[in-house]
Scaffold this motif. Sequence first.
Motif, short mmCIF file in Angstrom:
data_model
loop_
_atom_site.label_atom_id
_atom_site.label_comp_id
_atom_site.label_asym_id
_atom_site.label_seq_id
_atom_site.Cartn_x
_atom_site.Cartn_y
_atom_site.Cartn_z
N ASN A 196 0.85 -1.19 0.00
CA ASN A 196 0.00 0.00 0.00
C ASN A 196 0.89 1.24 0.00
OD1 ASN A 196 -2.12 1.79 0.17
ND2 ASN A 196 -2.47 1.46 2.36
N ASN A 197 1.53 1.47 -1.15
CA ASN A 197 2.54 2.52 -1.28
C ASN A 197 2.04 3.69 -2.12
OD1 ASN A 197 4.46 1.05 0.24
ND2 ASN A 197 5.02 -0.14 -1.57
N SER A 205 -4.19 3.91 -9.88
CA SER A 205 -4.53 4.74 -8.72
C SER A 205 -3.72 4.34 -7.50
CB SER A 205 -6.02 4.61 -8.38
OG SER A 205 -6.83 5.24 -9.32
N THR A 206 -3.34 5.32 -6.72
CA THR A 206 -2.72 5.10 -5.41
C THR A 206 -3.42 6.01 -4.41
OG1 THR A 206 -1.05 6.80 -5.84
CG2 THR A 206 -0.47 4.53 -6.41
N LYS A 207 -3.07 5.88 -3.16
CA LYS A 207 -3.73 6.67 -2.14
C LYS A 207 -3.48 8.16 -2.29
CE LYS A 207 -0.05 5.42 1.13
NZ LYS A 207 0.24 4.67 2.40
N ASP A 208 -2.37 8.53 -2.97
CA ASP A 208 -2.08 9.94 -3.19
C ASP A 208 -2.32 10.38 -4.63
OD1 ASP A 208 0.04 8.39 -4.10
OD2 ASP A 208 1.54 9.94 -3.70
N ALA A 217 -7.98 3.14 -3.42
CA ALA A 217 -6.62 2.88 -2.94
C ALA A 217 -6.42 3.41 -1.53
CB ALA A 217 -5.61 3.51 -3.89
N LEU A 218 -7.03 4.56 -1.24
CA LEU A 218 -6.91 5.15 0.09
C LEU A 218 -7.81 4.46 1.10
CD1 LEU A 218 -5.80 7.37 1.95
CD2 LEU A 218 -7.71 8.83 1.19
N GLU A 219 -9.07 4.22 0.70
CA GLU A 219 -10.06 3.66 1.62
C GLU A 219 -9.77 2.21 1.98
OE1 GLU A 219 -13.59 3.75 3.94
OE2 GLU A 219 -12.50 5.38 2.94
N TYR A 220 -9.38 1.44 0.98
CA TYR A 220 -9.20 0.00 1.20
C TYR A 220 -7.73 -0.45 1.14
CZ TYR A 220 -14.24 -0.15 0.60
OH TYR A 220 -15.59 0.06 0.75
N GLY A 221 -6.83 0.51 0.97
CA GLY A 221 -5.41 0.16 0.96
C GLY A 221 -5.05 -0.73 -0.20
N HIS A 222 -5.61 -0.39 -1.41
CA HIS A 222 -5.43 -1.28 -2.56
C HIS A 222 -5.10 -0.49 -3.82
CE1 HIS A 222 -7.15 -4.05 -5.81
NE2 HIS A 222 -6.04 -4.61 -5.38
#
Length: 643
Positions: free
Chosen positions: A490-491, A578-581, A593-598
């Motif tokens: 989860n990067n 997609s990533t969390k950022d 990606a942010l909500e589910y760490g994926h």
Amino acid sequence: MHGLESPSPESYTLTISKGTHFSAEAEMTSESRSISIKTISLTDDGPETTTESLTSTDKETTTTEFLTSTDKETTTISEMKTTEFLTSTDKETTTISEMKTTEFLTLTDKETTKTESLTSTDKETTTKSLTSTDKETTTIFEMKTTEFLTSTDNETTTISERTTEPLTSTFKETTTIFETTTEANQSSNGIISTNAYLTTSYQMTDEVSSYPSTDQSSTVISTTTLHECSDCDCIGRTNISSGVYNINVNGNSVRVYCEMIHGYNWMVIFRRTEGNVAFNRLWTHYETGFGKINGDFWIGLNNLSYYTNTGLRVMRIEMEDVDGYRGYAQYSIFLVGDISTKYKLTVAGYGGTSGYDAFSYHNNMKFSTSDQDNDVSPNKNCAFVNGEPWWHRDCARMIFTRDNVNELGWYYWDTGSYKPLTKITMMVRKPDIVDTSGCSDCNCVGNLTSESGVYKINVTGKPTTVYCKMKDGYNWMVIFRRTIGDVPFNNVWSSYENGFGNKDGDHWIGLSIINHFTSSGWCRLRIEMEDVLSYVGYARYRTFLVGGASEGYKLTLSGYSGTAGFDAFSYHNNMKFSTKDNDNDESATTNCALEYGHPWWNRDCTRLKFTKDDFNNLGWYNWYTGSYEQLTKITMILQKAVN
């Protein structure tokens, strides 16, 4: 050196401190038949040559050797040569033959057995076996008598010597062994010198040589000239026959079994082909090793740690079942940690004909025995309950160490089911050393070697390491792997763009590199997966393309086939990464990606889970069973399209 004592007119004892080197010049007078020490010098600068002075005269020669061994309790082994001279004179020729007396003193737990051998020859050498036995220890030495033929002509003396060498030693417990070879040199002034040096003893348990301990409490004087080779690869350069060889490990002679097969020189570390050695043993036995080096044996965890961490990291398991079918499992990565890690296992890069990769299931596990439980089974000690010491995750997948040879096995053998095995051999070697710096892909690497592994290639003018997997006659490049669970996934965006992880294990090669290769014809994708029930399935795509950075590394995917059941990946076709950022999914309310760490090419937050940090929450929707199944292994590999 502590000094010389003279307990009797004909016997002398020389006591040497460990690590001390000495030289002495002695003189014997014919009238009194006594020896006087003329000079003694001491040095303490490592295992250089130490000199014993031997004096040669026209009429007689006296030779004295001192061997000292210390191990926990003090044991002294002295080898004394008592020389009896029979002289016959015919003109200018004098023949002198030596009668040699050898005494071995063996210190055992309950009693001491003393054995003497007296061998006298005239012109030939006689071989005699000496056996010393007590309830715990059997020692067999093959003694070759030493014969001196001295011819005197104008004060020139010629001496030839053959020396003793241990032949076989069998132990139930660990015993210190040494090898002795004496090298005699004659100087112009008639002084004969004998080379000797101090060395740390190595251990043997049932003929299996362990890596020499750094414990300085056990020392012997040895005059062994060690082999220059330190592994079987070196041995194989001059020997083509499989068998037992001596190698040099940190200055110590160690016996190993070298198997010269399949175009490589392997060192055997485990073998069960005869069924005459018990394998359900305690921790200390598995640590030091046991068995017979040319039969069934275990080389020892401390040895495995040393050998695998000094380059012998390719491992092959050869097996034969009750029907005579032979298969193998080969791993490009096989490492064993040291005692501080409980000899933790790292194994990856499977290939072979065994049907299923049963060994990797136990990756990252510590070793377990009946008296040391290190498995992760919540209810029992697998080694104790099932009688099978191993790197256990739980009590499944492979059975190599039960005493009952009819219960050995490899899960999901070539038949797709468990099958009893009758023969098992594990062996290690160094990986291929090939220069791949001129290569730009794994096809080029495959022209140089057939071995899977990490190789350095040139990508757009930059040196880049990739894992090339040689499978089914094709050369694949690994772009994503999760089989161990030791790398967070989860990067952020930059990590996914440039890549992260360990190419030998879990890693993501990087979106920029994937874009380069898929744009260069490497557009065939295969995803290999294994679930918690050990079912192995795959999804294959004829077209897999990833756009450039300006397109958000957009996905193009089509042409599914395979055994994964449902095509979960194509659901995300035409999506940007997609990533969390960096949120590029189509979910109206959530950054998946942010909500589910994926992080992924997410359309929404469903269908497949490959990049969650929770290794127990990976999955492929509507798996072959028709329902969601947890995955334990995922590997994505690329192959260049063939027109």
